[in-house]
Every structure is written in C-alpha cells, then in structure tokens.
Design a protein around this motif. Structure first.
Motif, PDB file in Angstrom:
ATOM      1  N   VAL A   1       0.857  -1.189   0.000  1.00 53.26           N
ATOM      2  CA  VAL A   1       0.000   0.000   0.000  1.00 53.26           C
ATOM      3  C   VAL A   1       0.892   1.238   0.000  1.00 53.26           C
ATOM      4  N   VAL A   2       0.353   2.312  -0.550  1.00 56.43           N
ATOM      5  CA  VAL A   2       1.078   3.583  -0.597  1.00 56.43           C
ATOM      6  C   VAL A   2       1.190   4.137   0.808  1.00 56.43           C
ATOM      7  N   GLU A   3       2.406   4.587   1.146  1.00 50.62           N
ATOM      8  CA  GLU A   3       2.613   5.222   2.439  1.00 50.62           C
ATOM      9  C   GLU A   3       2.113   6.666   2.365  1.00 50.62           C
ATOM     10  N   GLY A   4       1.259   7.043   3.298  1.00 48.14           N
ATOM     11  CA  GLY A   4       0.751   8.414   3.336  1.00 48.14           C
ATOM     12  C   GLY A   4      -0.247   8.685   2.237  1.00 48.14           C
ATOM     13  N   THR A   5      -0.219   9.907   1.740  1.00 43.58           N
ATOM     14  CA  THR A   5      -1.187  10.327   0.716  1.00 43.58           C
ATOM     15  C   THR A   5      -0.510  10.634  -0.612  1.00 43.58           C
ATOM     16  N   ALA A   6       0.595   9.983  -0.889  1.00 37.91           N
ATOM     17  CA  ALA A   6       1.347  10.236  -2.126  1.00 37.91           C
ATOM     18  C   ALA A   6       0.523   9.864  -3.357  1.00 37.91           C
ATOM     19  N   ASP A   7       0.804  10.534  -4.455  1.00 36.69           N
ATOM     20  CA  ASP A   7       0.188  10.223  -5.742  1.00 36.69           C
ATOM     21  C   ASP A   7       0.846   8.944  -6.257  1.00 36.69           C
ATOM     22  N   ASP A   8       0.059   7.890  -6.391  1.00 36.11           N
ATOM     23  CA  ASP A   8       0.635   6.610  -6.786  1.00 36.11           C
ATOM     24  C   ASP A   8       0.451   6.304  -8.274  1.00 36.11           C
ATOM     25  N   SER A   9       0.444   7.339  -9.110  1.00 39.39           N
ATOM     26  CA  SER A   9       0.222   7.145 -10.534  1.00 39.39           C
ATOM     27  C   SER A   9       1.457   6.657 -11.299  1.00 39.39           C
ATOM     28  N   LEU A  10       2.608   6.543 -10.638  1.00 34.92           N
ATOM     29  CA  LEU A  10       3.812   6.039 -11.307  1.00 34.92           C
ATOM     30  C   LEU A  10       3.651   4.588 -11.739  1.00 34.92           C
ATOM     31  N   ILE A  11       2.988   3.799 -10.878  1.00 36.92           N
ATOM     32  CA  ILE A  11       2.865   2.374 -11.150  1.00 36.92           C
ATOM     33  C   ILE A  11       1.431   1.919 -10.868  1.00 36.92           C
ATOM     34  N   ARG A  12       1.101   0.724 -11.379  1.00 35.71           N
ATOM     35  CA  ARG A  12      -0.224   0.142 -11.140  1.00 35.71           C
ATOM     36  C   ARG A  12      -0.108  -1.380 -11.242  1.00 35.71           C
ATOM     37  N   ASN A  13      -1.164  -2.054 -10.830  1.00 37.80           N
ATOM     38  CA  ASN A  13      -1.239  -3.522 -10.911  1.00 37.80           C
ATOM     39  C   ASN A  13      -0.054  -4.200 -10.214  1.00 37.80           C
ATOM     40  N   ILE A  14       0.182  -3.833  -8.968  1.00 27.30           N
ATOM     41  CA  ILE A  14       1.283  -4.433  -8.205  1.00 27.30           C
ATOM     42  C   ILE A  14       0.927  -5.877  -7.871  1.00 27.30           C
ATOM     43  N   SER A  15       1.862  -6.760  -8.122  1.00 29.41           N
ATOM     44  CA  SER A  15       1.711  -8.157  -7.714  1.00 29.41           C
ATOM     45  C   SER A  15       3.039  -8.595  -7.104  1.00 29.41           C
ATOM     46  N   TYR A  16       3.009  -9.692  -6.393  1.00 32.97           N
ATOM     47  CA  TYR A  16       4.248 -10.200  -5.803  1.00 32.97           C
ATOM     48  C   TYR A  16       4.204 -11.712  -5.741  1.00 32.97           C
ATOM     49  N   THR A  17       5.393 -12.284  -5.611  1.00 31.74           N
ATOM     50  CA  THR A  17       5.552 -13.721  -5.426  1.00 31.74           C
ATOM     51  C   THR A  17       6.107 -13.929  -4.033  1.00 31.74           C
ATOM     52  N   SER A  18       5.439 -14.792  -3.255  1.00 35.52           N
ATOM     53  CA  SER A  18       5.901 -15.092  -1.900  1.00 35.52           C
ATOM     54  C   SER A  18       6.892 -16.242  -1.910  1.00 35.52           C
ATOM     55  N   LYS A  19       7.597 -16.377  -0.792  1.00 37.53           N
ATOM     56  CA  LYS A  19       8.469 -17.524  -0.602  1.00 37.53           C
ATOM     57  C   LYS A  19       7.644 -18.798  -0.765  1.00 37.53           C
ATOM     58  N   GLU A  20       8.281 -19.833  -1.224  1.00 38.63           N
ATOM     59  CA  GLU A  20       7.589 -21.096  -1.414  1.00 38.63           C
ATOM     60  C   GLU A  20       7.000 -21.593  -0.090  1.00 38.63           C
ATOM     61  N   ASN A  21       5.739 -21.981  -0.134  1.00 38.01           N
ATOM     62  CA  ASN A  21       5.005 -22.527   1.022  1.00 38.01           C
ATOM     63  C   ASN A  21       4.852 -21.542   2.176  1.00 38.01           C
ATOM     64  N   GLU A  22       4.941 -20.237   1.913  1.00 34.97           N
ATOM     65  CA  GLU A  22       4.737 -19.226   2.954  1.00 34.97           C
ATOM     66  C   GLU A  22       3.811 -18.141   2.433  1.00 34.97           C
ATOM     67  N   LEU A  23       2.889 -17.699   3.264  1.00 37.30           N
ATOM     68  CA  LEU A  23       1.975 -16.614   2.908  1.00 37.30           C
ATOM     69  C   LEU A  23       2.593 -15.271   3.237  1.00 37.30           C
ATOM     70  N   CYS A  24       2.334 -14.313   2.390  1.00 40.30           N
ATOM     71  CA  CYS A  24       2.671 -12.913   2.670  1.00 40.30           C
ATOM     72  C   CYS A  24       4.150 -12.691   2.981  1.00 40.30           C
ATOM     73  N   GLU A  25       5.017 -13.312   2.205  1.00 37.04           N
ATOM     74  CA  GLU A  25       6.466 -13.131   2.330  1.00 37.04           C
ATOM     75  C   GLU A  25       7.035 -12.825   0.942  1.00 37.04           C
ATOM     76  N   PRO A  26       6.829 -11.586   0.445  1.00 36.96           N
ATOM     77  CA  PRO A  26       7.200 -11.262  -0.941  1.00 36.96           C
ATOM     78  C   PRO A  26       8.714 -11.269  -1.185  1.00 36.96           C
ATOM     79  N   ILE A  27       9.108 -12.036  -2.191  1.00 34.52           N
ATOM     80  CA  ILE A  27      10.525 -12.066  -2.583  1.00 34.52           C
ATOM     81  C   ILE A  27      10.717 -11.528  -4.003  1.00 34.52           C
ATOM     82  N   GLN A  28       9.605 -11.291  -4.711  1.00 36.28           N
ATOM     83  CA  GLN A  28       9.648 -10.639  -6.017  1.00 36.28           C
ATOM     84  C   GLN A  28       8.416  -9.758  -6.140  1.00 36.28           C
ATOM     85  N   VAL A  29       8.599  -8.555  -6.699  1.00 37.10           N
ATOM     86  CA  VAL A  29       7.503  -7.611  -6.918  1.00 37.10           C
ATOM     87  C   VAL A  29       7.485  -7.240  -8.394  1.00 37.10           C
ATOM     88  N   CYS A  30       6.279  -7.170  -8.965  1.00 38.65           N
ATOM     89  CA  CYS A  30       6.101  -6.751 -10.354  1.00 38.65           C
ATOM     90  C   CYS A  30       5.020  -5.670 -10.404  1.00 38.65           C
TER      91      CYS A  30
END
Length: 147
Positions: free
Chosen positions: A65-94
């Motif tokens: 999530v965007v920190e504060g009230t910054a304009d987040d128009s630089l990027i969109r459709n953020i996704s991530y890949t978590s560690k194998e067999n672990e929830l919510c542990e992002p090791i890659q962001v796209c």
C-alpha cells in the motif's frame, strides 16, 4: 516484455546520422527511447509498504500500500511472489508503468538496494539481500532521461 541484446557494428548511417531501431535511437552518446513513448516524469517519489493481517490465511490478507497520501500514478497492478510454502512473504515484486526509466529503492530486513528498471510495460525486481528475506517496502522514483 522480454529483454535482449542488440549488436550494432556502426552507430551512424555512414553520414553521421543517428540510427533508429524500433522506438530506440542509437547514437554516439548511447541508446535511448523516442521521447513520444516516454511521458514526462512527475517530481515526487512514492513509497509502498507491505502490510498484512496479524494471522494471514491467504494472500488477500496482505499487500503493498502507498505510504501516506502520495500520488501513486507512477505504477499500477502491483503483484508479488511469496516464498515457497509461505503466505505474505514477498521475494519478487512486479508492476506496470507508463514511464521509461525508474529507480527503485527496495528493502528486505536490513538490506537496501537501488535498482534501475526500464519501462514502459511490466517490470519486476527481486529481494535485494540474496538470502530470500521478504521485501518490506520499496520506493519508486521516475528518472527523466533528459536530465
């Protein structure tokens, strides 16, 4: 969108003019995209923090999530890949971007690293520490190629 290498024997057309290949211009000063494809950079940087529920039960219980009230128009459709067999542990962001040159400061545990990414399109980066620690935040800045 894949990357690749273009080998060029000559940087000019024999008369000293730049060569254009697709949307790239190649000259003695380097290789750059046509300005038409690269919108002007906004002046601000945007920081994204990874947040999650105390006891996540699915990947829907966490995300960047965007920190504060910054304009987040630089990027969109953020996704991530978590560690194998672990929830919510992002090791890659796209994410998707319309901008051509981005600088990303990414942090995992105590390791921070600056990464240069080239758009437009879908771009990705991995955890910076080489140890597979989860990415806790990243900051995106658009770099104006004319500066």
């Amino acid at each position: 969108m894949g990357g690749g290498t273009i080998e060029v024997e000559s940087l000019t057309d024999g008369e000293g003019n730049e060569i254009t290949v697709g949307n790239l211009r190649i000259s003695e000063s380097g290789c750059r995209r046509d300005e038409e494809e690269c919108p002007p950079c906004p002046p601000a940087s945007v920081k994204y923090e990874f947040v999650k529920e105390e006891e996540p039960t699915s990947e829907d219980d966490c995300g960047f999530v965007v920190e504060g009230t910054a304009d987040d128009s630089l990027i969109r459709n953020i996704s991530y890949t978590s560690k194998e067999n672990e929830l919510c542990e992002p090791i890659q962001v796209c994410f998707d971007t319309d901008y051509c040159d981005l600088q990303v400061e990414v942090k995992a545990a105590t390791t921070e690293r600056a990464i240069s990414l080239e758009g437009p399109g879908r771009v990705c980066f991995d955890t910076p520490d080489g140890q597979g620690r989860a990415i806790s935040n990243f900051t995106v800045v658009c770099v104006d190629p004319t500066e």
